[in-house]
Design a protein around this motif. Sequence first.
Motif, short mmCIF file in Angstrom:
data_model
loop_
_atom_site.label_atom_id
_atom_site.label_comp_id
_atom_site.label_asym_id
_atom_site.label_seq_id
_atom_site.Cartn_x
_atom_site.Cartn_y
_atom_site.Cartn_z
N SER A 3 1.02 -1.14 0.13
CA SER A 3 0.06 -0.17 0.08
C SER A 3 0.82 1.20 -0.02
N SER A 4 1.97 1.06 0.66
CA SER A 4 2.95 2.32 0.46
C SER A 4 3.67 2.67 -0.81
N PHE A 5 3.43 1.73 -1.80
CA PHE A 5 4.07 2.07 -3.13
C PHE A 5 2.92 2.78 -3.96
N LYS A 6 3.33 3.65 -4.99
CA LYS A 6 2.55 4.12 -5.88
C LYS A 6 2.31 3.45 -7.08
N LEU A 7 1.46 2.28 -7.12
CA LEU A 7 1.10 1.16 -8.06
C LEU A 7 -0.28 1.80 -8.33
N THR A 8 -0.66 1.29 -9.49
CA THR A 8 -2.07 1.41 -9.96
C THR A 8 -2.94 0.40 -9.28
N ASP A 9 -4.17 0.69 -9.44
CA ASP A 9 -5.01 -0.28 -8.65
C ASP A 9 -4.95 -1.78 -9.57
N ALA A 10 -4.72 -1.78 -10.80
CA ALA A 10 -4.55 -2.91 -11.60
C ALA A 10 -3.26 -3.66 -10.93
N GLU A 11 -2.24 -3.07 -11.08
CA GLU A 11 -0.74 -3.47 -10.63
C GLU A 11 -1.06 -4.09 -9.16
N ARG A 12 -1.62 -3.51 -8.49
CA ARG A 12 -1.79 -3.80 -6.92
C ARG A 12 -2.59 -5.03 -6.59
N ALA A 14 -2.98 -7.42 -9.07
CA ALA A 14 -2.30 -8.37 -9.71
C ALA A 14 -1.37 -9.10 -8.61
N LEU A 15 -0.52 -8.14 -8.07
CA LEU A 15 0.37 -8.86 -6.91
C LEU A 15 -0.32 -9.20 -6.00
N ASN A 16 -1.60 -8.94 -5.52
CA ASN A 16 -2.34 -9.49 -4.34
C ASN A 16 -2.85 -11.01 -4.82
N ALA A 17 -2.95 -11.12 -6.05
CA ALA A 17 -3.70 -12.21 -6.67
C ALA A 17 -2.43 -13.35 -6.60
N ILE A 18 -1.42 -13.04 -6.55
CA ILE A 18 -0.28 -14.13 -6.71
C ILE A 18 0.29 -14.18 -5.25
N SER A 19 -0.15 -13.48 -4.32
CA SER A 19 0.47 -13.63 -2.85
C SER A 19 -0.61 -14.30 -1.95
N GLY A 101 6.13 -13.87 -14.48
CA GLY A 101 5.07 -13.83 -15.35
C GLY A 101 4.49 -12.43 -15.27
N LEU A 102 4.42 -11.96 -14.06
CA LEU A 102 3.44 -11.02 -13.72
C LEU A 102 4.47 -9.67 -14.14
N VAL A 103 5.64 -9.59 -14.12
CA VAL A 103 6.56 -8.54 -14.42
C VAL A 103 6.44 -8.24 -16.16
N GLU A 104 6.34 -9.48 -16.74
CA GLU A 104 6.08 -9.38 -18.29
C GLU A 104 4.82 -8.60 -18.55
N VAL A 105 3.81 -8.59 -17.61
CA VAL A 105 2.63 -7.99 -17.88
C VAL A 105 2.57 -6.46 -17.53
N TYR A 106 3.21 -6.36 -16.16
CA TYR A 106 3.28 -5.03 -15.74
C TYR A 106 4.70 -4.74 -15.32
N PRO A 107 5.55 -4.33 -16.43
CA PRO A 107 6.98 -4.06 -16.17
C PRO A 107 7.26 -2.99 -15.03
N ARG A 108 6.38 -2.22 -14.72
CA ARG A 108 6.84 -1.27 -13.36
C ARG A 108 6.89 -1.99 -12.27
N ILE A 109 6.31 -3.34 -12.08
CA ILE A 109 6.46 -3.85 -10.56
C ILE A 109 7.86 -4.14 -10.58
N GLN A 110 8.58 -4.45 -11.57
CA GLN A 110 10.45 -4.79 -11.39
C GLN A 110 10.85 -3.80 -10.72
N ALA A 111 10.41 -2.32 -10.90
CA ALA A 111 11.25 -1.10 -10.15
C ALA A 111 10.96 -1.40 -8.48
N LEU A 112 9.67 -1.76 -8.44
CA LEU A 112 9.08 -2.07 -7.04
C LEU A 112 10.28 -2.97 -6.19
#
Length: 213
Positions: A3-12, A14-19, A101-112
């Motif tokens: 929640s402390s990262f500036k991610l879009t709702d879709a990115e967040r 997607a991360l929650n879905a694999i966690s 696989g998620l990073v390929e769809v949402y490249p910005r997550i790699q920066a996180l």
Amino acid sequence: MFSSFKLTDAEREALNAISTRIHRPAKRRVYTQGEPGNHIYRIRSGAVRLEHHMKDGRNQIFAFLWADDMFGTLEGGMYHTSAITLVDTYLFQISCSALKGLVEVYPRIQALFLQQALDYAKTAERHLLLATCPLVIKRLAGFLLECTRQKDFFDRQSNILTLAMDRKDIADYLGFAIETTSRTLKELEDMGLIQRLSSQRIKIDRDRIGAFV
């Protein structure tokens, strides 16, 4: 999560879905050095120590991790450390394959995750500075000061620190004998820098300890 990262709702989402949310009581292993590594972890609440098992049978603690920290570094597909909870701890468990696989769809997550790696490097740097300080009393004082950065374990109103780790953990982390931990705590108390309230609770004069360190 995140929640402390500036991610879009879709990115967040997607991360929650694999966690997966998991729980480990105090003093339990999350994983063991040498095991195949299939997951990385992020601490929701609690604390974890990372230790390396030496060939001579000793364990070297080289990191204490707190809420929002991430861990699970791999070498050759294996965990190169063991991770053990210090207190009752809640974690996010993230599949490595799903993350790739998620990073390929949402490249910005790699920066996180790159930011997490940089934060981990800073933690390792602070540990090196503490463990190589020639004065044992300053090693321990600096360590206590570092622990006050953790809001879940330090009450700024009362200046009381609740230690998540025991005396042996501290000794293994700072590179001296367990007896030295107790003796040096007494020295800090005699100097008026701390007041021991119990084996785990310490009242700390942060300003004076900061000046001393």
